[in-house]
Design a protein around this motif. Sequence first.
Motif, PDB file in Angstrom:
ATOM      1  N   ARG A  14       0.726  -1.195  -0.005  1.00 23.01           N
ATOM      2  CA  ARG A  14       0.009   0.089  -0.195  1.00 23.01           C
ATOM      3  C   ARG A  14       0.871   1.214  -0.075  1.00 23.01           C
ATOM      4  O   ARG A  14       2.037   1.232   0.674  1.00 23.01           O
ATOM      5  CB  ARG A  14      -0.770   0.065   1.253  1.00 23.01           C
ATOM      6  N   MET A 106      -5.766  -4.338  -4.035  1.00 22.65           N
ATOM      7  CA  MET A 106      -5.569  -4.347  -2.583  1.00 22.65           C
ATOM      8  C   MET A 106      -5.268  -5.808  -1.857  1.00 22.65           C
ATOM      9  O   MET A 106      -4.569  -5.683  -0.786  1.00 22.65           O
ATOM     10  CB  MET A 106      -6.511  -3.360  -2.117  1.00 22.65           C
ATOM     11  N   TYR A 111      -2.689  -5.253   3.636  1.00 27.06           N
ATOM     12  CA  TYR A 111      -3.972  -4.325   4.223  1.00 27.06           C
ATOM     13  C   TYR A 111      -4.232  -4.732   5.437  1.00 27.06           C
ATOM     14  O   TYR A 111      -4.954  -3.796   6.302  1.00 27.06           O
ATOM     15  CB  TYR A 111      -4.838  -4.387   3.031  1.00 27.06           C
ATOM     16  N   GLU A 114      -3.767  -2.861   8.499  1.00 21.92           N
ATOM     17  CA  GLU A 114      -4.376  -1.609   9.241  1.00 21.92           C
ATOM     18  C   GLU A 114      -5.835  -2.191   9.887  1.00 21.92           C
ATOM     19  O   GLU A 114      -6.517  -1.270  10.579  1.00 21.92           O
ATOM     20  CB  GLU A 114      -4.860  -0.851   7.883  1.00 21.92           C
ATOM     21  N   PHE A 190     -11.433  -0.361   5.515  1.00 20.46           N
ATOM     22  CA  PHE A 190     -10.782  -0.906   4.143  1.00 20.46           C
ATOM     23  C   PHE A 190     -11.261   0.105   2.935  1.00 20.46           C
ATOM     24  O   PHE A 190     -10.610   0.326   2.215  1.00 20.46           O
ATOM     25  CB  PHE A 190     -11.782  -2.673   3.709  1.00 20.46           C
ATOM     26  N   LEU A 193      -8.894   2.703   2.989  1.00 16.60           N
ATOM     27  CA  LEU A 193      -7.537   2.451   2.460  1.00 16.60           C
ATOM     28  C   LEU A 193      -7.903   2.470   0.656  1.00 16.60           C
ATOM     29  O   LEU A 193      -6.883   3.029  -0.061  1.00 16.60           O
ATOM     30  CB  LEU A 193      -7.163   0.947   2.767  1.00 16.60           C
TER      31      LEU A 193
END
Length: 218
Positions: A14, A106, A111, A114, A190, A193
């Motif tokens: 990311r 993604m 991810y 996070e 999510f 992001l």
Amino acid sequence: MKVAGLLKQTVKRRHPGNRMSFKTPPGAHAPGKGRSVFGPSYFLEAKMFFEQKIDLRSKRAMVNFLDGHYRYYTMNSWNRTTSYANRVKIPYLGLTREQASRAYDMLDTDYWDELQPIIDDFTSEMKGQYTIATNGRSGGYLVLYSKVASGIDDGLSRDEFMDWSMSDLRDRVELVCRFDRASDEIRDAFINLLDNCKVVEETVMVPKTVKRIVCSTA
């Protein structure tokens, strides 16, 4: 003889987009300390996507909620044990077409780093008696797990729920609603992001131990 070498590997990660600065919201945990960059206070206003408002004064409303809640397996499908769950596969998250396209990219990144703090906070709030984990072939389900049982209310019928006391029903409904709220927080994180980060490919050097021949000089 084994020697250390370097292996070149391309990975995706990311990367914050131009529209986002990772500024810690008030009361949130700072990045780099095992916490989400968004922090728990960010999710106090999570949108209700999975969570529902249930009338805790009505036995019928509480039983309808528990009996009708989505469920999924706690282990493999062959063991048939289930618990309360929410489906978080990309087509079921209520994303725009653009968000869905970015979401598939993604999935190849880290991810979950996070999102995990949200689960950690839930587990801590439940004093370790309950937690949340993903299940399914592609991790497309969030499942509520109990520390003391392989499933939660597995196989209970509507009539069996109706036999519960109002107090027991309220306790269970509040637990499942809290699970749904955590699912909403995970979904919101999510989506943030997707909206505020981009996926970039990087080539990294990975240490690797190899064997080679070393001959003595005569």
